[in-house]
Design a protein around this motif. Structure first.
Motif, mmCIF file in Angstrom:
data_model
loop_
_atom_site.group_PDB
_atom_site.id
_atom_site.type_symbol
_atom_site.label_atom_id
_atom_site.label_comp_id
_atom_site.label_asym_id
_atom_site.label_seq_id
_atom_site.Cartn_x
_atom_site.Cartn_y
_atom_site.Cartn_z
ATOM 1 N N ASP A 182 0.821 -1.120 -0.121
ATOM 2 C CA ASP A 182 -0.016 -0.075 0.165
ATOM 3 C C ASP A 182 0.918 1.156 -0.085
ATOM 4 N N ILE A 183 0.594 2.288 -0.768
ATOM 5 C CA ILE A 183 1.399 3.452 -0.858
ATOM 6 C C ILE A 183 1.124 4.310 0.262
ATOM 7 N N ASP A 184 2.200 4.752 0.993
ATOM 8 C CA ASP A 184 1.867 5.604 2.294
ATOM 9 C C ASP A 184 1.476 6.948 1.985
ATOM 10 N N ASN A 185 0.467 7.322 2.781
ATOM 11 C CA ASN A 185 -0.388 8.685 2.759
ATOM 12 C C ASN A 185 -0.554 9.089 1.269
ATOM 13 N N PHE A 186 -1.015 8.177 0.671
ATOM 14 C CA PHE A 186 -1.341 8.393 -0.853
ATOM 15 C C PHE A 186 -2.300 9.468 -0.878
ATOM 16 N N SER A 197 -2.110 13.686 -10.559
ATOM 17 C CA SER A 197 -0.629 13.343 -10.015
ATOM 18 C C SER A 197 -0.704 11.900 -9.345
ATOM 19 N N GLY A 198 -1.746 11.646 -8.654
ATOM 20 C CA GLY A 198 -2.043 10.500 -7.967
ATOM 21 C C GLY A 198 -2.193 9.263 -8.757
ATOM 22 N N ASP A 199 -2.876 9.515 -10.102
ATOM 23 C CA ASP A 199 -2.753 8.503 -10.996
ATOM 24 C C ASP A 199 -1.392 8.182 -11.468
ATOM 25 N N TYR A 220 -0.886 -7.377 -8.954
ATOM 26 C CA TYR A 220 -2.149 -6.696 -9.677
ATOM 27 C C TYR A 220 -2.693 -5.435 -8.685
ATOM 28 N N ARG A 221 -3.505 -5.006 -9.185
ATOM 29 C CA ARG A 221 -4.020 -3.756 -8.407
ATOM 30 C C ARG A 221 -5.360 -4.342 -7.667
ATOM 31 N N PHE A 222 -5.079 -4.295 -6.510
ATOM 32 C CA PHE A 222 -6.174 -5.054 -5.697
ATOM 33 C C PHE A 222 -7.363 -3.873 -5.550
ATOM 34 N N ALA A 293 3.025 -2.729 9.674
ATOM 35 C CA ALA A 293 3.845 -2.045 9.030
ATOM 36 C C ALA A 293 3.377 -0.511 9.137
ATOM 37 N N LYS A 294 2.223 -0.156 8.652
ATOM 38 C CA LYS A 294 1.627 1.197 8.720
ATOM 39 C C LYS A 294 1.712 1.557 10.203
ATOM 40 N N GLN A 295 1.300 0.673 11.142
ATOM 41 C CA GLN A 295 1.099 1.291 12.690
ATOM 42 C C GLN A 295 2.565 1.606 13.042
#
Ligand SMILES: Nc1nc2c(ncn2[C@@H]2O[C@H](COP(=O)(O)OP(=O)(O)OP(=O)(O)O)[C@@H](O)[C@H]2O)c(=O)[nH]1
Length: 310
Positions: A182-186, A197-199, A220-222, A293-295
């Motif tokens: 998962d991309i952080d702080n997307f 820009s996000g795209d 894959y893009r989940f 990992a995020k926490q």
């Protein structure tokens, strides 16, 4: 030699042919030919799978065309071959309404006569529409499984392939690992630079992950900014190395959206398939590791403990 035959909107171009000599079909041969023409159209309507269609065409026409090899190529992707190639060949480029349908080559030891070529072309006229339908079907199937933005497989493709990979892992008793990234702080990327820009970031991340993987692995893009990566024949130790390679590669991306450069990081959770474990449970464990990992601060890789250790 170049020879074109138009049938409705279909176009067959004879690219190369053997030297022509006339042969006469005997009575039995004509009857066999008439039978093939009578049944072929309905037989070719029984499938939308290109491989199967070509197999049926090959099976039905071989007795009357007596070819030794049958070869079909479409965009270098698909090919049916049988027997070795021989000296005399007929090579057709098949098209419909300007759309390329494939290249078909028949070879045999004996020369193709004019009547053989006429017969083959009449048979090919029965084949072009079914080929067109198979290609359209294949295209529809592939876009149903593809994420348009990144070009990766989508969640449905992931679920289908997960089932297959679990099956292979169980049958061959090989390890299977799943990474969830998962991309952080997307949200900040969208908020700071805009949705386009996000795209752009999602597309660059997808390309970066694909570059970092073996051809046999699949990303894959989940959904949203979350990706899944299936690593066949890979245990959790090796999966961790792959995950770290991806994490570092993502952290080194300098994304350019046409206005500015920006960078970001990603977090990953890893789990190795356990005996008798279901696909959804494997995902849950990898996703839980991602949550950790995020926490723990993001830009991290965390391995899920095996269910026995929990
Ligand atoms: N540009 C773009 N944004 C998307 C797309 N899909 C989902 N998003 C956005 O992704 C963001 C995800 O935000 P959150 O779930 O809060 O997660 P995050 O900001 O990455 O934070 P953490 O995951 O906790 O690091 C939301 O703003 C969604 O709108 C997409 O296809 N394109």
């Amino acid at each position: 030699m170049e020879h074109q035959l138009h049938s409705g909107t279909a176009k067959l171009t004879l690219v190369e042919g053997g030297r022509h000599t006339e042969i006469n079909y005997g009575k039995a041969n004509s009857k066999a030919t008439a039978n093939v023409f009578a049944r072929l159209p309905s037989i070719l309507q029984t499938t939308l799978m290109l491989e199967e269609l070509l197999g049926l065409f090959q099976e039905q026409t071989q007795p009357i065309l007596a070819f030794d090899s049958f070869h079909f190529l479409h965009q270098g992707v698909y090919q049916v071959d049988s027997d070795t190639a021989h000296h005399h060949r007929c090579h057709y480029k098949l098209e419909m309404n300007g759309t390329y349908l494939g290249d078909l080559t028949l070879t045999r030891r004996h020369k193709f006569s004019d009547s053989d070529i006429k017969l083959l072309e009449d048979l090919l006229c029965l084949l072009v529409y079914p080929i067109r339908n198979c290609l359209l079907y294949r295209q529809a199937l592939s876009s149903a499984l593809k994420d348009n933005l990144t070009g990766l497989g989508n969640r449905s493709a992931y679920e289908t392939n997960l089932t297959r990979e679990i099956d292979i892992a169980r049958r061959h008793q090989t390890p299977l690992s799943l990474l969830v990234m998962d991309i952080d702080n997307f949200k900040n990327i969208n908020d700071s630079y805009g949705h386009n820009s996000g795209d752009r970031a999602l597309k660059v991340v997808a390309d970066t992950v694909v570059q970092a993987l073996r051809l046999s692995d699949a990303c894959y893009r989940f959904g949203g900014e979350e990706f899944t990566i299936l690593l066949g024949n890979t245990d959790i130790k090796a999966a961790r190395l792959v995950a770290e390679r991806i994490r570092i590669a993502v952290s080194q991306i300098l994304c350019n959206d046409g206005k500015q450069n920006f960078s970001f990081t990603a977090s990953l959770g890893i789990a190795q398939l356990h005996q008798r474990e279901q696909g959804y449970h494997l995902f849950e464990r990898a996703d839980m590791a991602l949550y950790q990992a995020k926490q723990t601060g993001r830009n991290l890789t965390v391995c899920a403990p095996s269910p026995a250790q929990v």
